[in-house]
Scaffold this motif. Structure first.
Motif, PDB file in Angstrom:
ATOM      1  N   LEU A  41       0.696  -1.290   0.003  1.00 40.61           N
ATOM      2  CA  LEU A  41      -0.017  -0.135   0.039  1.00 40.61           C
ATOM      3  C   LEU A  41       0.855   1.309   0.053  1.00 40.61           C
ATOM      4  CD1 LEU A  41      -2.776   1.680   0.238  1.00 40.61           C
ATOM      5  CD2 LEU A  41      -2.399   1.140   2.903  1.00 40.61           C
ATOM      6  N   PHE A  59      -7.169  -1.887  -3.559  1.00 41.66           N
ATOM      7  CA  PHE A  59      -6.671  -2.799  -2.795  1.00 41.66           C
ATOM      8  C   PHE A  59      -7.233  -4.088  -2.158  1.00 41.66           C
ATOM      9  CE2 PHE A  59      -4.187   1.078  -2.950  1.00 41.66           C
ATOM     10  CZ  PHE A  59      -2.793   0.882  -2.968  1.00 41.66           C
ATOM     11  N   GLY A 108      -5.886   6.628  -0.758  1.00 40.71           N
ATOM     12  CA  GLY A 108      -6.478   5.780  -1.719  1.00 40.71           C
ATOM     13  C   GLY A 108      -7.927   6.111  -1.996  1.00 40.71           C
ATOM     14  N   VAL A 129     -11.358  -0.060  -2.271  1.00 39.06           N
ATOM     15  CA  VAL A 129     -10.890  -1.205  -1.690  1.00 39.06           C
ATOM     16  C   VAL A 129     -11.545  -2.358  -2.335  1.00 39.06           C
ATOM     17  CG1 VAL A 129     -10.440  -0.211   0.594  1.00 39.06           C
ATOM     18  CG2 VAL A 129     -12.670  -0.957  -0.002  1.00 39.06           C
ATOM     19  N   VAL A 157      -5.767   2.758   3.839  1.00 41.15           N
ATOM     20  CA  VAL A 157      -5.969   2.957   2.331  1.00 41.15           C
ATOM     21  C   VAL A 157      -6.390   4.320   2.367  1.00 41.15           C
ATOM     22  CG1 VAL A 157      -7.139   2.588  -0.017  1.00 41.15           C
ATOM     23  CG2 VAL A 157      -6.230   0.840   1.386  1.00 41.15           C
TER      24      VAL A 157
END
Length: 413
Positions: free
Chosen positions: A197, A219, A240, A243, A235
């Motif tokens: 990550l 992810f 990010g 997910v 995340v």
């Protein structure tokens, strides 16, 4: 629709089909193998499952599934049962046990497949459905129109975090829209989740400053509930935007809990779908199965791809993609983003677009991008050009005359 739950089945039975249907209805509601005094007509009227319809299709000489009753013939039919909402309440795990519980192992059943379900509006009030869908996905990815052009990091396992980040660097430099972990890549010793990550998001965040938009990376946070929450939060902390979870691995309760916790789109992988669906005589049709997961809160859902490497024919794939954007309820459509994958190249773009009539989707390609003779950037460009040609209704061979990357791609796709 009344306040009832409906399920439609393909049934094969060696018994009289109406008697078999009544046995199933009893098993899945108030009945037992032996008539009890407490099962009064009033109780059955209130809580018993109801046979709504039964349509005989054909008879065959041999049963589709082993075991069960022996018969001179086996009747195939389509039947619909319904249950009062009061039996379960608007609860997905209880719904699952009701429509797909102890039916498949009954002696009268030599084949059974769930074709569809219809639910009362109470489920729309009890479950939020997708938080982002296509609109939120476009906003977070910066892709305002057309499909999100994506890929999966391969090899699926074996690359360490630095090697994974190096592949991501090639992809973001090449203009990719979407990248996802493989369903097998989670938190292994060779490529730990937190290290992957951190290194991947360093690449993505640096590139976003140049691109003016951020590549969406899904992810894989599949794991125990506490693990998924921690990974989701990590995340989010690294900026990010997506997910991913494997639905059959985490189950309904896992997905529902993740949806309640998540501030990010949930990319849903259907790993294991084949054991639920591949037999024509056992399991689920996607039209029924996907409704449950949309209610539980996924934003993206895999539907396979045209001319894929698996066993599903194109018409099944198209039906799956259409099903996830068909409104669930009048009050709440709960549409999700169909994700096309499995041996995809630009050669499927025209047919996929014609079949759906829109480009509100994610399409992922591995070799179809990485295999371009001029490198990853040209692979991404060629894939995008193929979809531009599809949307414009221009044949690939004609569009390629003005687009070198596409022209070169046609030599290896």
């Amino acid at each position: 629709m009344t306040n009832r739950i409906y399920a439609r089945y393909w049934l094969e039975t060696g018994d009289d089909p109406y008697r078999a249907a009544e046995v199933i209805a009893g098993e899945q509601s108030s009945g037992t193998f032996l008539k009890l005094a407490s099962e009064t007509p009033a109780l059955k009227q209130r809580s018993g499952a109801r046979l709504e319809s039964l349509h005989v299709l054909e008879t065959v000489a041999q049963p589709s599934l082993p075991g069960g009753m022996v018969s001179a013939k086996y009747t195939r039919c389509v039947l619909e049962l319904s249950w009062p909402l009061e039996n379960t309440g608007p609860c997905l795990p209880s719904l699952f046990s009701t429509v797909a519980g102890n039916l498949f192992e009954l002696a009268q059943v030599s084949g059974l497949k769930i074709l569809d379900i219809r639910l009362p509006e109470a489920f729309a009030s009890a479950y939020p459905g997708p938080a982002f869908g296509m609109e939120g996905t476009r906003r977070l990815s910066g892709v305002k129109s057309g499909p999100l052009i994506g890929t999966i990091i391969k090899p699926s396992v074996g690359l360490n975090a630095s090697e994974t980040a190096a592949q991501v660097q090639l992809l973001v430099d090449g203009g990719i829209d979407f990248i996802k972990d493989d369903e097998l890549q989670a938190d292994g010793g060779y490529c730990p989740f937190n290290e992957r990550l951190e290194k991947v998001m360093r690449v993505v965040n640096q590139a976003s400053q140049k691109m003016g938009r951020q590549v969406m990376v899904a992810f894989n946070i599949t794991g125990e509930l506490d693990q998924m929450r921690r990974r989701h939060d990590a995340v989010l902390a690294h900026q990010g935007t997506c997910v991913m979870a494997c639905l059959n691995s985490i189950g309904l309760t896992g997905l529902t809990a993740l949806r309640q916790h998540s501030a990010l789109p949930i990319h849903a992988h259907r790993a294991g779908w084949g054991y639920l669906s591949r037999s024509p005589s056992l399991g689920w049709d996607f039209a029924a199965w996907q409704k449950i997961w949309r209610l539980a809160g996924v934003d993206h859902l895999h539907v396979n791809g045209l001319r894929n490497k698996f066993s599903e024919p194109d018409d099944v794939v198209v039906a799956a993609a259409r099903s996830v954007v068909t409104p669930l309820f009048e009050s709440s459509p709960m549409k999700v983003v169909p994700v096309f994958s499995s041996a995809q190249t630009g050669l499927q773009a025209h047919e996929t677009y014609r079949s759906l009539g829109h480009s509100d989707l994610i399409v992922t390609a591995g070799g179809g991008i990485f295999g371009h003779p001029d490198g990853v950037a040209s692979g991404v460009a060629a894939f995008r050009q193929a979809w531009q040609a599809a949307e414009a209704g221009v044949p690939l061979s004609i569009y390629a005359q003005q687009h070198t990357e596409l022209q070169r791609a046609l030599t290896f796709w």
